[in-house]
Write a protein that holds these residues in place. Structure first.
Motif, mmCIF file in Angstrom:
data_model
loop_
_atom_site.group_PDB
_atom_site.id
_atom_site.type_symbol
_atom_site.label_atom_id
_atom_site.label_comp_id
_atom_site.label_asym_id
_atom_site.label_seq_id
_atom_site.Cartn_x
_atom_site.Cartn_y
_atom_site.Cartn_z
ATOM 1 N N GLY A 221 37.001 50.528 44.503
ATOM 2 C CA GLY A 221 37.603 51.821 44.795
ATOM 3 C C GLY A 221 38.597 51.779 45.937
ATOM 4 O O GLY A 221 39.333 52.756 46.133
ATOM 5 N N PHE A 222 38.632 50.688 46.695
ATOM 6 C CA PHE A 222 39.633 50.584 47.758
ATOM 7 C C PHE A 222 40.097 49.134 47.889
ATOM 8 O O PHE A 222 40.171 48.569 48.981
ATOM 9 C CB PHE A 222 39.062 51.078 49.094
ATOM 10 N N TYR A 223 40.402 48.559 46.737
ATOM 11 C CA TYR A 223 40.824 47.165 46.657
ATOM 12 C C TYR A 223 41.939 47.075 45.624
ATOM 13 O O TYR A 223 41.757 47.501 44.477
ATOM 14 C CB TYR A 223 39.647 46.280 46.261
ATOM 15 N N ALA A 224 43.075 46.542 46.022
ATOM 16 C CA ALA A 224 44.247 46.504 45.145
ATOM 17 C C ALA A 224 44.106 45.367 44.140
ATOM 18 O O ALA A 224 44.621 44.262 44.348
ATOM 19 C CB ALA A 224 45.524 46.341 45.967
ATOM 20 N N SER A 225 43.384 45.616 43.070
ATOM 21 C CA SER A 225 43.242 44.643 41.991
ATOM 22 C C SER A 225 43.244 45.383 40.664
ATOM 23 O O SER A 225 43.106 46.607 40.613
ATOM 24 C CB SER A 225 41.955 43.823 42.143
ATOM 25 N N ALA A 226 43.363 44.611 39.579
ATOM 26 C CA ALA A 226 43.438 45.209 38.253
ATOM 27 C C ALA A 226 42.073 45.597 37.703
ATOM 28 O O ALA A 226 41.994 46.228 36.647
ATOM 29 C CB ALA A 226 44.120 44.236 37.289
ATOM 30 N N ASP A 227 40.997 45.259 38.394
ATOM 31 C CA ASP A 227 39.660 45.458 37.839
ATOM 32 C C ASP A 227 39.321 46.929 37.651
ATOM 33 O O ASP A 227 38.687 47.297 36.651
ATOM 34 C CB ASP A 227 38.629 44.799 38.752
ATOM 35 N N LEU A 233 39.757 51.555 31.426
ATOM 36 C CA LEU A 233 40.211 51.447 30.036
ATOM 37 C C LEU A 233 39.063 51.064 29.105
ATOM 38 O O LEU A 233 38.971 51.576 27.980
ATOM 39 C CB LEU A 233 41.343 50.432 29.948
ATOM 40 N N ILE A 234 38.180 50.177 29.561
ATOM 41 C CA ILE A 234 37.017 49.827 28.743
ATOM 42 C C ILE A 234 36.121 51.048 28.558
ATOM 43 O O ILE A 234 35.581 51.294 27.465
ATOM 44 C CB ILE A 234 36.241 48.669 29.393
ATOM 45 N N ALA A 235 35.943 51.834 29.622
ATOM 46 C CA ALA A 235 35.128 53.048 29.521
ATOM 47 C C ALA A 235 35.745 54.043 28.545
ATOM 48 O O ALA A 235 35.029 54.686 27.760
ATOM 49 C CB ALA A 235 34.959 53.685 30.901
ATOM 50 N N ILE A 236 37.069 54.181 28.574
ATOM 51 C CA ILE A 236 37.740 55.093 27.644
ATOM 52 C C ILE A 236 37.551 54.624 26.205
ATOM 53 O O ILE A 236 37.267 55.423 25.297
ATOM 54 C CB ILE A 236 39.229 55.202 27.999
ATOM 55 N N ALA A 237 37.702 53.312 25.984
ATOM 56 C CA ALA A 237 37.513 52.779 24.639
ATOM 57 C C ALA A 237 36.081 53.023 24.156
ATOM 58 O O ALA A 237 35.861 53.428 23.003
ATOM 59 C CB ALA A 237 37.846 51.290 24.620
ATOM 60 N N LEU A 271 35.970 39.198 27.810
ATOM 61 C CA LEU A 271 34.564 38.826 27.699
ATOM 62 C C LEU A 271 33.723 39.956 27.112
ATOM 63 O O LEU A 271 32.734 39.702 26.418
ATOM 64 C CB LEU A 271 34.018 38.437 29.078
ATOM 65 N N VAL A 272 34.068 41.204 27.400
ATOM 66 C CA VAL A 272 33.272 42.342 26.914
ATOM 67 C C VAL A 272 33.893 42.994 25.688
ATOM 68 O O VAL A 272 33.340 43.968 25.176
ATOM 69 C CB VAL A 272 33.100 43.396 28.033
ATOM 70 N N ALA A 408 35.310 35.844 42.590
ATOM 71 C CA ALA A 408 35.720 37.049 41.860
ATOM 72 C C ALA A 408 34.593 37.683 41.058
ATOM 73 O O ALA A 408 34.812 38.702 40.402
ATOM 74 C CB ALA A 408 36.906 36.761 40.939
ATOM 75 N N MET A 409 33.365 37.128 41.092
ATOM 76 C CA MET A 409 32.279 37.743 40.339
ATOM 77 C C MET A 409 31.909 39.107 40.897
ATOM 78 O O MET A 409 31.480 39.997 40.163
ATOM 79 C CB MET A 409 31.053 36.837 40.319
ATOM 80 N N TYR A 410 32.104 39.290 42.201
ATOM 81 C CA TYR A 410 31.783 40.587 42.800
ATOM 82 C C TYR A 410 32.661 41.686 42.225
ATOM 83 O O TYR A 410 32.308 42.876 42.296
ATOM 84 C CB TYR A 410 31.953 40.517 44.317
ATOM 85 N N ARG A 411 33.809 41.327 41.648
ATOM 86 C CA ARG A 411 34.690 42.306 41.011
ATOM 87 C C ARG A 411 34.437 42.390 39.515
ATOM 88 O O ARG A 411 34.316 43.477 38.947
ATOM 89 C CB ARG A 411 36.151 41.940 41.272
ATOM 90 N N HIS A 412 34.371 41.244 38.851
ATOM 91 C CA HIS A 412 34.240 41.226 37.399
ATOM 92 C C HIS A 412 32.880 41.712 36.922
ATOM 93 O O HIS A 412 32.746 42.134 35.768
ATOM 94 C CB HIS A 412 34.488 39.807 36.861
ATOM 95 N N ILE A 413 31.865 41.659 37.784
ATOM 96 C CA ILE A 413 30.530 42.072 37.358
ATOM 97 C C ILE A 413 30.493 43.550 36.986
ATOM 98 O O ILE A 413 29.633 43.990 36.212
ATOM 99 C CB ILE A 413 29.506 41.750 38.471
ATOM 100 N N GLY A 414 31.445 44.322 37.496
ATOM 101 C CA GLY A 414 31.503 45.741 37.162
ATOM 102 C C GLY A 414 31.795 45.998 35.700
ATOM 103 O O GLY A 414 31.412 47.045 35.159
ATOM 104 N N LEU A 415 32.474 45.044 35.020
ATOM 105 C CA LEU A 415 32.753 45.214 33.590
ATOM 106 C C LEU A 415 31.466 45.266 32.784
ATOM 107 O O LEU A 415 31.337 46.061 31.842
ATOM 108 C CB LEU A 415 33.638 44.061 33.099
ATOM 109 N N GLY A 416 30.491 44.418 33.136
ATOM 110 C CA GLY A 416 29.234 44.410 32.409
ATOM 111 C C GLY A 416 28.297 45.524 32.820
ATOM 112 O O GLY A 416 27.624 46.125 31.974
ATOM 113 N N LEU A 417 28.252 45.821 34.124
ATOM 114 C CA LEU A 417 27.349 46.871 34.595
ATOM 115 C C LEU A 417 27.751 48.238 34.067
ATOM 116 O O LEU A 417 26.918 49.147 33.997
ATOM 117 C CB LEU A 417 27.323 46.884 36.129
ATOM 118 N N LEU A 418 29.018 48.400 33.691
ATOM 119 C CA LEU A 418 29.447 49.657 33.079
ATOM 120 C C LEU A 418 28.648 49.950 31.818
ATOM 121 O O LEU A 418 28.261 51.093 31.558
ATOM 122 C CB LEU A 418 30.944 49.593 32.762
ATOM 123 N N PHE A 419 28.363 48.917 31.018
ATOM 124 C CA PHE A 419 27.622 49.115 29.772
ATOM 125 C C PHE A 419 26.160 49.437 30.042
ATOM 126 O O PHE A 419 25.525 50.164 29.270
ATOM 127 C CB PHE A 419 27.737 47.859 28.901
#
Length: 588
Positions: A221-227, A233-237, A271-272, A408-419
């Motif tokens: 929420g306060f980090y300039a990255s694409a995650d 976008l994954i949540a919208i899909a 990956l997701v 970068a796992m601390y950022r990418h892990i959010g993709l899986g935890l969303l599900f």
């Protein structure tokens, strides 16, 4: 006293008459007792009332002077049947506004947790901002693209970096970070709507509240990255997939643009992507049967891949994914250490989600569904949904453990935890119970997750040092014509952009093309080492936390050439807690 008691109980012994003219009565005397019937004397026997009531009986004096008794009409009281949850009622305006107000409070808490983080830009952030500024200048002014950092970015350089460049051009690093905050808040809001579609508002509020305090959510929420944008976008899909599960099968194609953009934004989202295809199948099974559900998943997969091909981005996506994610050099961390880091960042959340999934498999309907139109699903159907949602949360940690790296796992892990978030909300709801029987348990779990999110996000923003000391050592020795080599991608190029241009800085990981004394061209890291040995760079910045092989090769080239002298050593504490050092070499 005994005689009075006998008369009160209605025995044969007469009660003493009151004194003549005293007017004494006993208003609470029960019916059928001998006091009235056995009293003698006209003045003394006649009470001064015509009617009085005792418990469950009314006494009246008739015109003839006799006493009559009647039973009151008492209706039996029955406890009505109470539903297991108050949310089982049909949707109403009150329910709508209360749930939205609670979501708004959750978003305020999430924003406050993110906005409290402070530090200069991290190397990945600085690299994104350099790429974004380069892309904007090329789009608006036609200037050539000169940054070599584009090869290190794990996404389409024309997508998120350009958006970050717009935010940075307005408010600097804070502007790009505020853009990420907007994406993160929108992602939590879409997650609420997605969970409400699967279950109901109560579960959705718990899911959004638990997801909002995760370490990955707070940091992104306060980090300039694409995650943050990729998660949105994954949540919208996923929301479109669930929203159209009862619509015609072809309606699932509406989710293809969001899924395609998610992969283009962050290659790790690939990956997701299969989980989205499986979600389309599982959610459609109760409404379209097996054949219709399989067709729905196939349409989504073909549509997403087809859109990637149509945009001409599939080849670039696979190449970028291979270079930045799949073909990443294996790290030196033990697989167990990587999994332990994943447990710290999402272990409690996953346990709650697993408990919610188990409770859902055991009993589907505790009035979590928003209305009675949803058909009951079979237990195998519920098992598939739970395995899909929880299994997706394990993909990123498993892949990082395979790479032996937690980078970068601390950022990418959010993709899986969303599900897993909808099941986490369900777990908290089942823990609290119907009608909030045990709210203290839900509050305890949420406070534990909040405490972990607070401490871990604060620690994460302290894992990279403040760049001011390093920039202070470099600034007096740079100009607008020389060439520089750095292992800190993006930091000098971004913060010294007023003195130098992007093309003057070479990333040690990317390297350059350099011609040796025999006229042979050397490429990549080998070219950088040869250039450093010949004294071609005016300034070289090394980082002891860089890969050991790269660090040793550059240090050897610098020492063997004899063209450089060490002008600064700046210690700092790395992400692992070990002492690290920046070393600045200046050409003599």
């Amino acid at each position: 006293m005994d005689r009075d008691l006998d008369s009160w109980r209605g025995l044969s012994a007469p009660a003493p008459a009151p004194a003549p003219g005293s007017g004494h009565v006993t208003p609470n005397a029960p019916t059928g007792y001998s006091w009235f019937e056995q009293s003698s004397g006209a003045a003394a026997a006649e009470p001064e009332f015509d009617e009085f009531t005792v418990p469950l009986r009314t006494v009246r004096r008739t015109e003839s002077g006799e006493l009559s008794y009647s039973e009151p009409d008492v209706k039996a009281y029955a406890i009505p049947e109470v539903p297991e949850a108050g949310w089982s009622a049909a949707p109403s305006a009150r329910r709508f506004w209360i749930s939205r107000a609670l979501v708004f409070v959750v978003l305020l808490i999430q924003a406050a947790l993110s906005l409290r983080l402070r530090n200069t830009a991290q190397t990945d952030e600085a690299s994104v901002l350099v790429i974004g500024r380069d892309q904007l200048n090329h789009l608006l002014h036609g200037t050539p693209l000169t940054s070599d950092l584009v090869h290190q970015f794990s996404g389409a350089p024309w997508l998120y970096p350009m958006l970050a460049g717009v935010g940075e051009s307005l408010y600097g690093v804070a502007g790009a970070r505020l853009l990420s905050l907007a994406f993160a808040l929108a992602g939590t809001a879409v997650l609420y709507s997605l969970t409400r579609r699967l279950f109901n508002e109560r579960v959705a509020i718990c899911a959004a509240g638990s997801h909002a305090v995760l370490q990955s959510t707070v940091v992104l929420g306060f980090y300039a990255s694409a995650d943050a944008l990729a998660i949105l976008l994954i949540a919208i899909a996923a929301w479109i997939i669930v929203r159209t599960n009862r619509s015609p099968v072809a309606a699932v194609l509406l989710a293809t643009p969001a899924a395609t953009l998610a992969v283009g934004t962050e290659y790790a989202a690939l990956l997701v992507l299969p989980s989205l295809f499986l979600l389309a199948v599982v959610t459609a099974r109760p409404h379209h049967g097996i054949s219709g559900a399989l067709l729905r998943g196939l349409l989504l997969a073909v549509g997403t891949i087809g859109l990637l091909i149509l945009l001409g981005d599939l080849t670039h996506t696979m190449t970028g994914l291979s270079a930045s994610t799949l073909a990443r050099h294996p790290g030196t961390e033990a697989g167990t250490a990587v999994l332990a880091a994943a447990v710290r960042w999402g272990g409690l959340f996953f346990v709650i989600a697993g408990a919610g999934g188990a409770a859902y498999i055991w009993r589907e309907r505790m009035y979590e569904l928003p209305d009675g139109e949803h058909p009951l699903s079979s237990r195998p159907q519920r098992v598939l949904l739970v395995l899909l949602l929880c299994g997706t949360a394990l993909l990123v940690p498993a892949y990082q453990a395979h790479l032996h790296s937690s980078a970068a796992m601390y950022r990418h892990i959010g993709l899986g935890l969303l599900f897993a978030a909808p099941l986490a909300g369900l777990g908290i709801t089942r823990l609290v119970g119907a009608h909030f029987r045990q709210p203290q348990l839900g509050i305890l779990v949420w406070v534990l997750m909040l405490a972990l999110g607070l401490s871990q996000s604060t620690q994460r923003f302290q894992t990279w040092p403040n760049a001011s000391p390093l920039l202070g050592a470099i600034y007096p020795h740079v100009d607008s014509k020389s060439h520089y080599l750095t292992e800190l991608d993006g930091i000098p190029a971004y913060y010294l952009r007023g003195v130098t241009s992007v093309g003057q800085w070479t990333s040690a990981q990317v390297g350059i093309d350099f011609q040796d004394s025999k006229g042979v061209w050397r490429h990549g890291a080998e070219g950088s080492q040869l250039a450093a040995q010949s004294g071609w760079f005016k300034l070289i910045v090394l980082d002891s936390s860089a890969p050991r092989a790269e660090e040793n090769a550059l240090a050897s080239a610098i020492n063997s050439g004899g063209h450089y002298r060490l002008i600064a050593q700046i210690p700092y504490r790395g992400s692992s807690g070990l002492q690290q050092t920046y070393r600045v070499y200046l050409a003599s």
